[in-house]
Design a protein around this motif. Structure first.
Motif, PDB file in Angstrom:
ATOM      1  N   ILE A   1      32.734 -23.607 -10.189  1.00  0.00           N
ATOM      2  CA  ILE A   1      31.544 -23.825 -11.021  1.00  0.00           C
ATOM      3  C   ILE A   1      31.591 -22.860 -12.204  1.00  0.00           C
ATOM      4  CG2 ILE A   1      29.042 -23.601 -11.154  1.00  0.00           C
ATOM      5  CD1 ILE A   1      28.812 -24.537  -8.353  1.00  0.00           C
ATOM      6  N   ALA A   2      31.311 -23.380 -13.386  1.00  0.00           N
ATOM      7  CA  ALA A   2      31.161 -22.545 -14.585  1.00  0.00           C
ATOM      8  C   ALA A   2      29.865 -22.950 -15.278  1.00  0.00           C
ATOM      9  CB  ALA A   2      32.340 -22.717 -15.530  1.00  0.00           C
ATOM     10  N   GLY A   3      29.090 -21.963 -15.682  1.00  0.00           N
ATOM     11  CA  GLY A   3      27.824 -22.264 -16.339  1.00  0.00           C
ATOM     12  C   GLY A   3      27.442 -21.210 -17.347  1.00  0.00           C
ATOM     13  N   MET A   4      26.599 -21.605 -18.294  1.00  0.00           N
ATOM     14  CA  MET A   4      26.081 -20.664 -19.277  1.00  0.00           C
ATOM     15  C   MET A   4      24.689 -21.098 -19.701  1.00  0.00           C
ATOM     16  SD  MET A   4      28.220 -21.516 -22.765  1.00  0.00           S
ATOM     17  CE  MET A   4      29.744 -20.948 -21.999  1.00  0.00           C
ATOM     18  N   GLY A   5      23.912 -20.140 -20.179  1.00  0.00           N
ATOM     19  CA  GLY A   5      22.557 -20.464 -20.596  1.00  0.00           C
ATOM     20  C   GLY A   5      21.804 -19.237 -21.051  1.00  0.00           C
ATOM     21  N   LEU A   6      20.479 -19.296 -20.940  1.00  0.00           N
ATOM     22  CA  LEU A   6      19.600 -18.218 -21.377  1.00  0.00           C
ATOM     23  C   LEU A   6      18.651 -17.839 -20.247  1.00  0.00           C
ATOM     24  CD1 LEU A   6      18.599 -19.429 -24.954  1.00  0.00           C
ATOM     25  CD2 LEU A   6      20.186 -17.570 -24.393  1.00  0.00           C
ATOM     26  N   GLU A   7      18.313 -16.558 -20.198  1.00  0.00           N
ATOM     27  CA  GLU A   7      17.312 -16.083 -19.248  1.00  0.00           C
ATOM     28  C   GLU A   7      16.193 -15.387 -20.019  1.00  0.00           C
ATOM     29  OE1 GLU A   7      16.740 -12.897 -15.559  1.00  0.00           O
ATOM     30  OE2 GLU A   7      18.745 -13.653 -16.037  1.00  0.00           O
ATOM     31  N   PHE A   8      14.957 -15.727 -19.653  1.00  0.00           N
ATOM     32  CA  PHE A   8      13.780 -15.139 -20.288  1.00  0.00           C
ATOM     33  C   PHE A   8      13.071 -14.275 -19.243  1.00  0.00           C
ATOM     34  CE2 PHE A   8      14.769 -19.217 -22.165  1.00  0.00           C
ATOM     35  CZ  PHE A   8      14.782 -18.937 -23.519  1.00  0.00           C
ATOM     36  N   ARG A   9      13.016 -12.968 -19.505  1.00  0.00           N
ATOM     37  CA  ARG A   9      12.419 -12.016 -18.563  1.00  0.00           C
ATOM     38  C   ARG A   9      10.978 -11.751 -18.993  1.00  0.00           C
ATOM     39  NH1 ARG A   9      16.378  -9.703 -15.398  1.00  0.00           N
ATOM     40  NH2 ARG A   9      15.225  -7.775 -15.020  1.00  0.00           N
ATOM     41  N   THR A  10      10.028 -12.073 -18.094  1.00  0.00           N
ATOM     42  CA  THR A  10       8.611 -11.960 -18.404  1.00  0.00           C
ATOM     43  C   THR A  10       7.923 -11.093 -17.355  1.00  0.00           C
ATOM     44  OG1 THR A  10       7.860 -13.869 -17.103  1.00  0.00           O
ATOM     45  CG2 THR A  10       8.743 -14.312 -19.306  1.00  0.00           C
ATOM     46  N   ALA A  11       6.626 -10.864 -17.575  1.00  0.00           N
ATOM     47  CA  ALA A  11       5.852 -10.052 -16.641  1.00  0.00           C
ATOM     48  C   ALA A  11       5.636 -10.760 -15.309  1.00  0.00           C
ATOM     49  CB  ALA A  11       4.506  -9.690 -17.266  1.00  0.00           C
ATOM     50  N   ILE A  12       5.734 -12.073 -15.272  1.00  0.00           N
ATOM     51  CA  ILE A  12       5.493 -12.827 -14.031  1.00  0.00           C
ATOM     52  C   ILE A  12       6.797 -13.248 -13.351  1.00  0.00           C
ATOM     53  CG2 ILE A  12       3.263 -13.679 -14.822  1.00  0.00           C
ATOM     54  CD1 ILE A  12       4.648 -16.352 -15.440  1.00  0.00           C
ATOM     55  N   GLY A  13       7.943 -12.834 -13.889  1.00  0.00           N
ATOM     56  CA  GLY A  13       9.226 -13.204 -13.316  1.00  0.00           C
ATOM     57  C   GLY A  13      10.223 -13.599 -14.383  1.00  0.00           C
ATOM     58  N   ASN A  14      11.418 -13.963 -13.950  1.00  0.00           N
ATOM     59  CA  ASN A  14      12.492 -14.283 -14.872  1.00  0.00           C
ATOM     60  C   ASN A  14      12.854 -15.765 -14.749  1.00  0.00           C
ATOM     61  OD1 ASN A  14      12.574 -11.462 -15.327  1.00  0.00           O
ATOM     62  ND2 ASN A  14      13.974 -11.221 -13.595  1.00  0.00           N
ATOM     63  N   PHE A  15      13.039 -16.431 -15.894  1.00  0.00           N
ATOM     64  CA  PHE A  15      13.346 -17.852 -15.941  1.00  0.00           C
ATOM     65  C   PHE A  15      14.737 -18.037 -16.543  1.00  0.00           C
ATOM     66  CE2 PHE A  15       8.794 -17.367 -16.026  1.00  0.00           C
ATOM     67  CZ  PHE A  15       8.315 -18.363 -15.189  1.00  0.00           C
ATOM     68  N   ALA A  16      15.659 -18.575 -15.741  1.00  0.00           N
ATOM     69  CA  ALA A  16      17.034 -18.793 -16.196  1.00  0.00           C
ATOM     70  C   ALA A  16      17.272 -20.293 -16.363  1.00  0.00           C
ATOM     71  CB  ALA A  16      18.027 -18.206 -15.203  1.00  0.00           C
ATOM     72  N   LEU A  17      17.580 -20.710 -17.583  1.00  0.00           N
ATOM     73  CA  LEU A  17      17.888 -22.098 -17.891  1.00  0.00           C
ATOM     74  C   LEU A  17      19.381 -22.198 -18.172  1.00  0.00           C
ATOM     75  CD1 LEU A  17      16.928 -24.994 -18.404  1.00  0.00           C
ATOM     76  CD2 LEU A  17      16.518 -24.341 -20.794  1.00  0.00           C
ATOM     77  N   GLU A  18      20.077 -23.017 -17.383  1.00  0.00           N
ATOM     78  CA  GLU A  18      21.544 -22.990 -17.397  1.00  0.00           C
ATOM     79  C   GLU A  18      22.128 -24.395 -17.329  1.00  0.00           C
ATOM     80  OE1 GLU A  18      25.096 -21.099 -14.550  1.00  0.00           O
ATOM     81  OE2 GLU A  18      22.979 -21.020 -13.961  1.00  0.00           O
ATOM     82  N   GLY A  19      23.215 -24.599 -18.055  1.00  0.00           N
ATOM     83  CA  GLY A  19      24.014 -25.805 -17.926  1.00  0.00           C
ATOM     84  C   GLY A  19      25.301 -25.468 -17.198  1.00  0.00           C
TER      85      GLY A  19
END
Length: 231
Positions: free
Chosen positions: A176-194
């Protein structure tokens, strides 16, 4: 191509480890849950016939839980346990009246190296092996194709081994290979990846006496994972 990716990954890890040791870093454990679509197909290659089945991407879904350990600055590891719908839809370009699809439902365990850059918004890159266990599979075929297969007019050069036949192998494995963006917030971290999953195993038996020399899963997927920090 696979060897090139592995060499790039090894070089990146060594570089990041050397850089990360220069700064003070506190390791971090995260637990997460993720979900997203899969676009799956199968790479069929035949041994004796002149042509094998052509497949196109079939839209399905996958999701599960993840544990992430950030061990160094810019570097960590991810282990996941996913339910993943895969399989294929046959591409009948010259015979659009026919339809056939085969769904494969896996319990999937990826273990990936996690590389990231940035602070609040991070660029992420994941790469590693996976192993999957087939839970169930099912087949769909329209009446036009069923009538054709039973008519006795199917040419001997046409591959029909995939019809009315469940998967021979329960265990699948790949990369598996993937890349994307992670947004770190006060309520947790959201990672959006393809991601792209390259199957190294086969669905059907592949000895010299079998019809298919290759029947490997190919999966393009997207995933949104929500992480919370444990400690």
């Amino acid at each position: 191509m696979i060897k090139r990716y592995i060499l790039v990954l090894i070089f990146s890890i060594i570089t990041l480890l050397s850089y990360g040791q220069k700064k003070e870093f506190k390791p971090e454990w995260n637990v997460g849950v993720g979900f997203g679509p899969t676009f799956s197909s199968v790479d069929f290659q035949v041994t004796r016939l002149s042509r094998g089945p052509s497949t196109k991407n079939m839209l399905q879904y996958h999701g599960g839980v993840a544990i992430r350990y950030l061990s160094e600055n810019h570097l960590g590891f991810i282990a996941e346990l996913n339910y993943s719908q895969q399989g294929w839809e046959q591409n009948f370009k010259e015979d659009p009246e026919y339809a056939h699809s085969h769904q494969l439902n896996y319990l999937e365990l990826p273990f990936m190296t996690h590389i990231y850059f940035g602070k609040k918004v991070r660029f992420i890159f994941n790469l590693g092996p996976k192993i999957s266990f087939l839970l169930s599979d099912s087949e769909k075929m329209n009446q036009a194709l069923a009538d054709y297969l039973s008519s006795g007019n199917v040419p001997a050069t046409m591959a029909t081994h995939q019809y009315y036949r469940m998967a021979d192998k329960k265990i699948d494995y790949g990369l598996i290979a993937g890349m994307g963006l992670e947004f770190r917030t006060a309520i947790g971290n959201f990672a959006l990846e393809g991601r792209y999953s390259f199957g190294l195993g086969d669905i059907y038996n592949n000895t010299k006496s079998d019809v298919f020399s290759r029947s490997a899963n190919r999966v393009i997927s997207a995933k949104l994972t929500y992480y919370v920090k444990l400690f």
